[in-house]
Design a protein around this motif. Structure first.
Motif, PDB file in Angstrom:
ATOM      1  N   ARG A  44       0.843  -1.186   0.000  1.00  0.00           N
ATOM      2  CA  ARG A  44       0.000   0.000   0.000  1.00  0.00           C
ATOM      3  C   ARG A  44       0.884   1.243   0.000  1.00  0.00           C
ATOM      4  N   GLU A  45       2.009   1.133  -0.690  1.00  0.00           N
ATOM      5  CA  GLU A  45       2.996   2.211  -0.684  1.00  0.00           C
ATOM      6  C   GLU A  45       2.404   3.526  -1.170  1.00  0.00           C
ATOM      7  N   GLU A  46       1.304   3.445  -1.948  1.00  0.00           N
ATOM      8  CA  GLU A  46       0.693   4.648  -2.503  1.00  0.00           C
ATOM      9  C   GLU A  46       0.122   5.562  -1.429  1.00  0.00           C
TER      10      GLU A  46
ATOM     11  N   ALA B 155       5.492  11.442  -2.854  1.00  0.00           N
ATOM     12  CA  ALA B 155       4.773  11.240  -4.101  1.00  0.00           C
ATOM     13  C   ALA B 155       5.720  11.392  -5.284  1.00  0.00           C
ATOM     14  N   PHE B 158       7.820   8.418  -5.459  1.00  0.00           N
ATOM     15  CA  PHE B 158       7.075   7.220  -5.814  1.00  0.00           C
ATOM     16  C   PHE B 158       6.736   7.162  -7.306  1.00  0.00           C
ATOM     17  N   SER B 159       6.237   8.257  -7.814  1.00  0.00           N
ATOM     18  CA  SER B 159       5.759   8.179  -9.191  1.00  0.00           C
ATOM     19  C   SER B 159       6.419   9.200 -10.111  1.00  0.00           C
ATOM     20  N   ARG B 166      -0.821   9.471  -9.874  1.00  0.00           N
ATOM     21  CA  ARG B 166      -1.019   9.672  -8.452  1.00  0.00           C
ATOM     22  C   ARG B 166      -2.490   9.764  -8.071  1.00  0.00           C
ATOM     23  N   ASP B 170      -6.649   5.296  -9.102  1.00  0.00           N
ATOM     24  CA  ASP B 170      -5.614   4.479  -9.754  1.00  0.00           C
ATOM     25  C   ASP B 170      -4.769   3.766  -8.715  1.00  0.00           C
ATOM     26  N   SER B 171      -4.425   4.519  -7.664  1.00  0.00           N
ATOM     27  CA  SER B 171      -3.606   3.927  -6.617  1.00  0.00           C
ATOM     28  C   SER B 171      -4.326   2.744  -5.999  1.00  0.00           C
ATOM     29  N   ARG B 174      -4.162  -0.211  -8.203  1.00  0.00           N
ATOM     30  CA  ARG B 174      -2.837  -0.845  -8.142  1.00  0.00           C
ATOM     31  C   ARG B 174      -2.705  -1.674  -6.876  1.00  0.00           C
ATOM     32  N   ILE B 175      -3.170  -1.117  -5.773  1.00  0.00           N
ATOM     33  CA  ILE B 175      -3.056  -1.842  -4.500  1.00  0.00           C
ATOM     34  C   ILE B 175      -3.860  -3.131  -4.552  1.00  0.00           C
TER      35      ILE B 175
END
Lengths: 139, 230
Positions: A44-46, B155, B158-159, B166, B170-171, B174-175
């Motif tokens: 859950r790095e986001e 952020a 990360f991206s 971001r 979408d996140s 992905r999770i």
């Protein structure tokens, strides 16, 4: 104990902790005008969780989405949904900082480390559930 | 303007700028200045209180002295009357009247000082409470600012610069994909483990009817009947 010491201790306690699903927590201290502990949950790095201390409370904050991600014409429904969810959602609440929507939990500064890690775990779950719940209003 | 409202303005002010700084630092500086002023006023009020209390104590002493003197003079007047000295008694009575008038003035003054002291104390307490809550709120705003900075840095790390990556939804997707993968991996691992323990072979034999797997209730009943009959 200084705030930084407490945060360091917290980082040490949180680092390597696992959720029920087996995801590992990683904590990292970011120094600044106010020291911030960044906690990342594996997979859950986001959505990192930011933990800060002041005299009255421990604040755990996760950033959700920005105003620009809200679908046109859906803002009112979104806000209504968030307000309605605020109470049934355990331990966490919604808020806004500028154009950034956030989810947060506040604990008394006297809370122990177990309380804080539990708070972080719940916050992380709530984050995903909240986004899922209001996804229809988001781009 | 209330402190909370000011903070709200400070935080909200930045939202119009498409930007990095979420909190209007100028507004925070102003608030900090206001807090310093409030603290200065508080100290002045405390000094005031000290001097008002000192004056009040002086008046209390005066009132006490006057009361004692009146009592004493009343004694003298009685003695003068007892001695039949009407003239002296009248003179003493005049003195008592003078003292009583003075006492009345001082007592009124004392009452107003007492009121002043309690008002000042209330003001000081209220100001202290205000300053404490201002402190708290300001610290939360600063905290939010720091979190904002940390998050922006994370952020970016990360991206990269691709901000479209971001978005929250979408996140989440992905999770979820990651979680699905993890759970697939776990079931695969469990399957492997079963195979390792011969579970797979047993299942295959069972499917082929070579082993029955579990004893059926009918089998058991039949066995029991045979036992009883025999």
């Amino acid at each position: 104990m200084s705030k930084q010491q407490t945060l360091n201790e917290l980082a040490a306690a949180i680092n390597g902790t696992q959720t029920e699903e087996g995801s590992v927590f990683t904590a990292e201290l970011i120094s600044g005008e106010v020291d911030v502990l960044q906690v990342v949950v594996e997979d859950r790095e986001e959505f990192p969780i930011y933990v800060t201390l002041d005299d009255s409370q421990i604040l755990c904050v996760t950033h959700l989405w920005k105003e620009s991600e809200v679908k046109q014409g859906q803002r009112e429904s979104l806000l209504d949904a968030l307000l309605t969810m605020n109470v049934p959602m355990p331990l966490s609440s919604f808020s806004k900082v500028g154009d950034q929507y956030i989810i947060f939990g506040a604990l008394a500064s006297s809370s122990n480390i177990g309380d804080v890690s539990y708070e972080i775990e719940v916050l992380s779950d709530n984050t995903l559930e909240a986004i899922e719940a209001v996804a229809e209003f988001l781009n | 303007m209330s402190i909370l409202k000011q903070l709200w303005t400070a935080v909200k002010g930045a939202s119009t700028e498409a930007g990095e700084a979420i909190v209007d630092s100028q507004a925070i500086r102003i608030l900090e200045q206001e807090m310093r002023d409030a603290k200065k006023h508080l100290n002045q009020a405390k000094e005031n209180l000290t001097s008002v209390m000192a004056e009040k104590m002086g008046i209390e002493r005066k009132v006490k002295t006057l009361r004692r003197e009146i009592e004493e003079h009343e004694g003298y007047a009685v003695s003068a009357l007892d001695n039949g000295n009407e003239g002296l008694a009248l003179e003493i009575a005049e003195k008592i009247a003078e003292l009583s008038n003075e006492l009345e003035v001082q007592e009124e003054l004392l009452a107003s000082y007492t009121g002043n002291v309690s008002n000042l104390k209330k003001t000081i307490k209220g100001t202290e409470r205000n300053i404490a809550s201002m402190d708290r709120e300001l610290s939360v705003v600063k905290t939010t600012e720091s979190v904002q900075k940390a998050s922006a840095a994370a952020a970016a790390k990360f991206s990269g610069t691709n901000s479209s990556l971001r978005s929250a939804t979408d996140s989440l997707s992905r999770i979820k994909a990651k979680q699905q993968k993890r759970s697939d991996q776990m079931s695969a691992a469990m399957e492997l483990q079963n195979e390792g323990e011969g579970g797979d072979l047993k299942a295959k034999m069972k499917a082929a009817g070579i082993v029955t797997g579990s004893a059926s209730s009918n089998d058991i009943l039949a066995k029991l009947r045979a036992k009883r009959g025999g």
